[in-house]
Write an enzyme that holds these catalytic residues in place. Structure first.
Site, PDB file in Angstrom:
ATOM      1  N   TYR A 293       0.830  -1.206   0.000  1.00 58.60           N
ATOM      2  CA  TYR A 293       0.000   0.000   0.000  1.00 58.60           C
ATOM      3  C   TYR A 293       0.867   1.260   0.000  1.00 58.60           C
ATOM      4  O   TYR A 293       0.592   2.210  -0.743  1.00 58.60           O
ATOM      5  CB  TYR A 293      -0.903  -0.021   1.229  1.00 58.60           C
ATOM      6  CG  TYR A 293      -1.886   1.114   1.323  1.00 58.60           C
ATOM      7  CD1 TYR A 293      -2.978   1.182   0.471  1.00 58.60           C
ATOM      8  CD2 TYR A 293      -1.746   2.107   2.292  1.00 58.60           C
ATOM      9  CE1 TYR A 293      -3.907   2.217   0.566  1.00 58.60           C
ATOM     10  CE2 TYR A 293      -2.666   3.138   2.395  1.00 58.60           C
ATOM     11  CZ  TYR A 293      -3.735   3.187   1.534  1.00 58.60           C
ATOM     12  OH  TYR A 293      -4.653   4.227   1.633  1.00 58.60           O
TER      13      TYR A 293
ATOM     14  N   LYS B  73       0.951   4.166  -2.830  1.00 62.80           N
ATOM     15  CA  LYS B  73       0.649   5.568  -2.536  1.00 62.80           C
ATOM     16  C   LYS B  73       1.838   6.481  -2.830  1.00 62.80           C
ATOM     17  O   LYS B  73       1.658   7.628  -3.252  1.00 62.80           O
ATOM     18  CB  LYS B  73       0.207   5.709  -1.079  1.00 62.80           C
ATOM     19  CG  LYS B  73      -1.163   5.095  -0.795  1.00 62.80           C
ATOM     20  CD  LYS B  73      -2.264   5.741  -1.619  1.00 62.80           C
ATOM     21  CE  LYS B  73      -3.655   5.310  -1.156  1.00 62.80           C
ATOM     22  NZ  LYS B  73      -4.724   5.950  -1.947  1.00 62.80           N
TER      23      LYS B  73
END
Length: 279
Positions: free
Chosen positions: A187, A191
């Site tokens: 993640y 991002k």
């Protein structure tokens, strides 16, 4: 006095911030009056839904998209009931499919008359140590969170390049693009990629009159987050923030509206941290 965690209980040894109690949601100020806004992953109770609602509150017409047809319909019905004088359209879209993303932008331009703002909110997380992570887990998070944002940005830039009005894209990144956290390598990498995509695409987007910026929330309180993250972790993360609490989703959505508005016409390629950052 002591600090508070996300549930409002006291955290020992921490001074209570005057901002530890979430403020009441602010009313709309016509920041997006007359604008046509598309929001991805806008079904449910998270940042996407809050961003769509804030756009309506600020005077925009909105098209919501999401892959979950039932939740999308429920979200659209709820917003249409609250804002009967605004257009609330909907379209299912899986950001993993290029054809669906391209169709979303084309259909939104037709249904709304044009597109002024795209909010890229689609993303997927998880909690898996690197040594235990499968290729499939890694690929799915990167494909939805980063490549999905790329697909929508590409489609929007092609649209804006074919019309004579300016536009805005707001991406949803995360402080994990800067900050390390166990179990979040996929993640965080996605991002961080959204941040880099924002910066690079903003330079190219300027050629067709488009501004691209991103928000980087730390932790925003909504029911869906509790389904994918333990209460203990949420409490711990919230206690580290400057105010000793998680953000309300409307506080995040208000920043999205600001970036989408004409109050930030000289701001592009930037990532705005909605937190104390603590990188």
């Amino acid at each position: 006095m002591t600090g508070v965690d996300v549930n409002g209980t006291h955290a020992p040894g921490r001074a209570l911030s005057p901002l530890a109690t979430p403020p009441a949601e602010i009313s709309g100020h016509d920041l997006l009056l007359g604008k046509k806004v598309v929001v991805t992953a806008a079904a449910g109770t998270g940042i996407g839904f809050a961003s769509a609602r804030r756009a309506l509150l600020e005077g925009a017409d909105v098209l919501l998209s999401d892959w979950h047809e039932r939740r999308l319909g429920e979200a659209a019905e709820k917003l249409a009931a609250e804002f009967p004088d605004r257009t609330v359209a909907q379209r299912t879209c899986n950001v993993q499919a290029t054809a669906e993303v391209d169709a979303l932008i084309a259909d939104a331009a037709t249904e709304l008359g044009r597109i002024d703002v795209l909010v890229n909110n689609a993303g997927l997380g998880g909690e898996t140590p690197v040594a235990e992570m499968t290729d499939e887990e890694w690929d799915r998070v990167l494909d939805i969170t980063l490549t999905g944002t790329f697909r929508a940005t590409r489609a929007a830039l092609r649209y804006f390049g074919s019309v004579e009005h300016n536009g805005v894209i707001v991406n949803n990144a995360s402080v994990l693009g800067w900050r390390a956290q166990r179990g979040q390598a996929h993640y965080a990498a996605a991002k961080a990629g959204v941040m880099a995509l924002t910066r690079c695409s903003a330079l190219e987007a300027a050629d067709v009159g488009v501004r691209i910026n991103a928000i980087a929330p730390s932790i925003a309180k909504h029911p869906f987050l509790a389904k994918v993250t333990s209460d203990d972790l949420l409490d711990e993360l919230a206690s580290r923030e400057a105010y000793g609490r998680a953000a309300e989703v409307w506080e995040v959505a208000a920043t999205v509206a600001m970036l989408a508005s004409d109050y930030t016409t000289y701001l592009t390629g930037e990532v705005v941290s909605i937190s104390s950052q603590r990188a």
